[in-house]
Design a protein around this motif. Structure first.
Motif, mmCIF file in Angstrom:
data_model
loop_
_atom_site.group_PDB
_atom_site.id
_atom_site.type_symbol
_atom_site.label_atom_id
_atom_site.label_comp_id
_atom_site.label_asym_id
_atom_site.label_seq_id
_atom_site.Cartn_x
_atom_site.Cartn_y
_atom_site.Cartn_z
ATOM 1 N N LYS A 286 1.148 -1.560 -2.378
ATOM 2 C CA LYS A 286 -0.164 -1.378 -1.292
ATOM 3 C C LYS A 286 0.359 -0.687 -0.079
ATOM 4 O O LYS A 286 -0.295 0.098 0.418
ATOM 5 C CB LYS A 286 -0.604 -2.863 -1.010
ATOM 6 C CG LYS A 286 -1.272 -3.476 -2.195
ATOM 7 C CD LYS A 286 -1.855 -4.848 -1.631
ATOM 8 C CE LYS A 286 -2.482 -5.526 -2.732
ATOM 9 N NZ LYS A 286 -3.145 -6.956 -2.416
ATOM 10 N N LYS A 287 1.484 -1.054 0.246
ATOM 11 C CA LYS A 287 2.044 -0.340 1.455
ATOM 12 C C LYS A 287 2.076 1.166 1.020
ATOM 13 O O LYS A 287 1.756 1.992 2.277
ATOM 14 C CB LYS A 287 3.232 -0.807 1.975
ATOM 15 C CG LYS A 287 3.250 -2.411 2.602
ATOM 16 C CD LYS A 287 4.621 -2.880 3.151
ATOM 17 C CE LYS A 287 4.298 -4.299 3.449
ATOM 18 N NZ LYS A 287 5.829 -5.066 3.899
ATOM 19 N N TYR B 235 -1.323 2.605 1.043
ATOM 20 C CA TYR B 235 -1.952 2.664 2.436
ATOM 21 C C TYR B 235 -1.578 3.995 3.368
ATOM 22 O O TYR B 235 -2.214 4.598 3.855
ATOM 23 C CB TYR B 235 -1.520 1.453 3.070
ATOM 24 C CG TYR B 235 -2.381 1.398 4.568
ATOM 25 C CD1 TYR B 235 -3.635 1.022 4.586
ATOM 26 C CD2 TYR B 235 -1.582 1.720 5.851
ATOM 27 C CE1 TYR B 235 -4.255 0.831 5.749
ATOM 28 C CE2 TYR B 235 -2.510 1.514 6.966
ATOM 29 C CZ TYR B 235 -3.891 0.914 6.925
ATOM 30 O OH TYR B 235 -4.532 0.974 8.018
ATOM 31 N N PHE C 233 -4.991 -2.430 7.341
ATOM 32 C CA PHE C 233 -4.211 -2.844 6.199
ATOM 33 C C PHE C 233 -4.779 -4.220 5.873
ATOM 34 O O PHE C 233 -5.108 -4.557 4.655
ATOM 35 C CB PHE C 233 -2.865 -3.171 6.404
ATOM 36 C CG PHE C 233 -1.999 -3.250 5.152
ATOM 37 C CD1 PHE C 233 -1.653 -2.237 3.994
ATOM 38 C CD2 PHE C 233 -1.773 -4.524 4.726
ATOM 39 C CE1 PHE C 233 -1.122 -2.461 2.891
ATOM 40 C CE2 PHE C 233 -1.159 -4.847 3.390
ATOM 41 C CZ PHE C 233 -0.687 -3.638 2.662
ATOM 42 N N ASP C 234 -4.862 -5.242 6.649
ATOM 43 C CA ASP C 234 -5.177 -6.554 6.344
ATOM 44 C C ASP C 234 -6.913 -6.876 6.277
ATOM 45 O O ASP C 234 -6.987 -7.762 5.446
ATOM 46 C CB ASP C 234 -4.712 -7.737 7.292
ATOM 47 C CG ASP C 234 -5.251 -7.093 8.782
ATOM 48 O OD1 ASP C 234 -6.186 -6.362 8.961
ATOM 49 O OD2 ASP C 234 -4.796 -7.960 9.543
ATOM 50 N N TRP D 166 -8.411 -1.268 -3.102
ATOM 51 C CA TRP D 166 -7.168 -0.667 -3.514
ATOM 52 C C TRP D 166 -7.200 0.012 -4.837
ATOM 53 O O TRP D 166 -7.398 -0.416 -5.967
ATOM 54 C CB TRP D 166 -5.769 -1.611 -3.786
ATOM 55 C CG TRP D 166 -5.557 -2.398 -2.482
ATOM 56 C CD1 TRP D 166 -5.767 -3.623 -2.309
ATOM 57 C CD2 TRP D 166 -5.083 -1.883 -1.397
ATOM 58 N NE1 TRP D 166 -5.371 -3.988 -0.988
ATOM 59 C CE2 TRP D 166 -4.747 -2.872 -0.362
ATOM 60 C CE3 TRP D 166 -4.175 -0.600 -1.299
ATOM 61 C CZ2 TRP D 166 -4.147 -2.681 0.857
ATOM 62 C CZ3 TRP D 166 -3.511 -0.498 0.380
ATOM 63 C CH2 TRP D 166 -3.534 -1.423 0.930
#
Length: 227
Positions: free
Chosen positions: A57-58, A61, A85-86, A93
């Motif tokens: 995910k990081k 992003y 992000f949160d 995603w």
């Protein structure tokens, strides 16, 4: 064949038979282990897609941020940014290329062709609320914007008809995502028969924020009907 050779061959065959069950058991255990990983260990979201790890995910992003910067640079006058992000849900995603296509569609989103969604008959009362709506299509994206205006009208004895007196409020919402109205500017034109309204807001959809501005008109007929 001499006796010593017979014994040697027999020994080889016996060893082969003893080894076979061990090899079969090993393969069988491997198959079960693999099946367990496929059926149990892999988590999926509501769309049936495999969930990404936190590290994945990081990485996604970072690509999303770069994609939005590129799309904004390619579309003059576009104002978009990636949601924090949160704030991303599991459905937000997606593969970077799919995210790029959604970002391009958002950059081409325009609000136009408003239609009255709650027509009324002829009235001559104050405090009339009417809603106009539009459906926007841009490369597979369809978002409805609903704008509700609250007005007061008054009768002009000289002209023998109703005119707009004032506008009390303007509210809006969208059919998808989260819409935050940031303001509106009303302008009374056509000798008091038309209110021209420019409305602005922020739309959050698919992990992307974008700003939009729409213009529409409300008309007052001779009997106080709003269209």
């Amino acid at each position: 064949m001499n006796k010593s050779l017979k014994k040697y061959v027999a020994s080889i065959s016996l060893l082969g038979l003893m080894a076979a069950p061990i090899t079969f058991s090993s393969v069988f255990a491997t198959e079960i282990t693999t099946k367990n990983v496929e059926d149990i260990s892999v988590e999926k979201n509501n769309l049936g897609q495999e969930k990404l790890t936190q590290e994945q995910k990081k990485a996604y992003y970072k690509q999303y941020v770069k994609i939005i910067e590129e799309v904004v640079a390619e579309h003059e006058g576009t104002n978009m940014w990636v949601a924090p992000f949160d704030e991303f849900t599991e459905e937000d995603w997606v593969e970077p290329e799919e995210f790029r296509q959604k970002a391009i569609a958002r950059a081409n989103l325009r609000f136009e062709n408003f239609q009255l969604s709650n027509p009324s008959g002829h009235v001559a009362l104050a405090g009339i609320s009417k809603t106009k709506e539009t459906q926007i299509h841009a490369e597979g994206v369809a978002v409805g914007l609903y704008v509700t205006g609250s007005f007061e009208t008054e009768y002009n004895h000289t002209a023998k008809r109703q005119f707009f007196k004032t506008i009390n409020s303007v509210t809006s919402r969208t059919s998808k995502g989260t819409w935050k109205q940031t303001g509106y500017t009303p302008r009374l034109i056509d000798a008091g028969r038309t209110f021209e309204i420019s409305i602005g807001g922020e739309l959050k959809l698919d992990g992307v924020y974008s700003t939009h501005r729409a213009s529409l008109e409300f008309h007052c007929d001779a009997y106080g009907g709003i269209s």
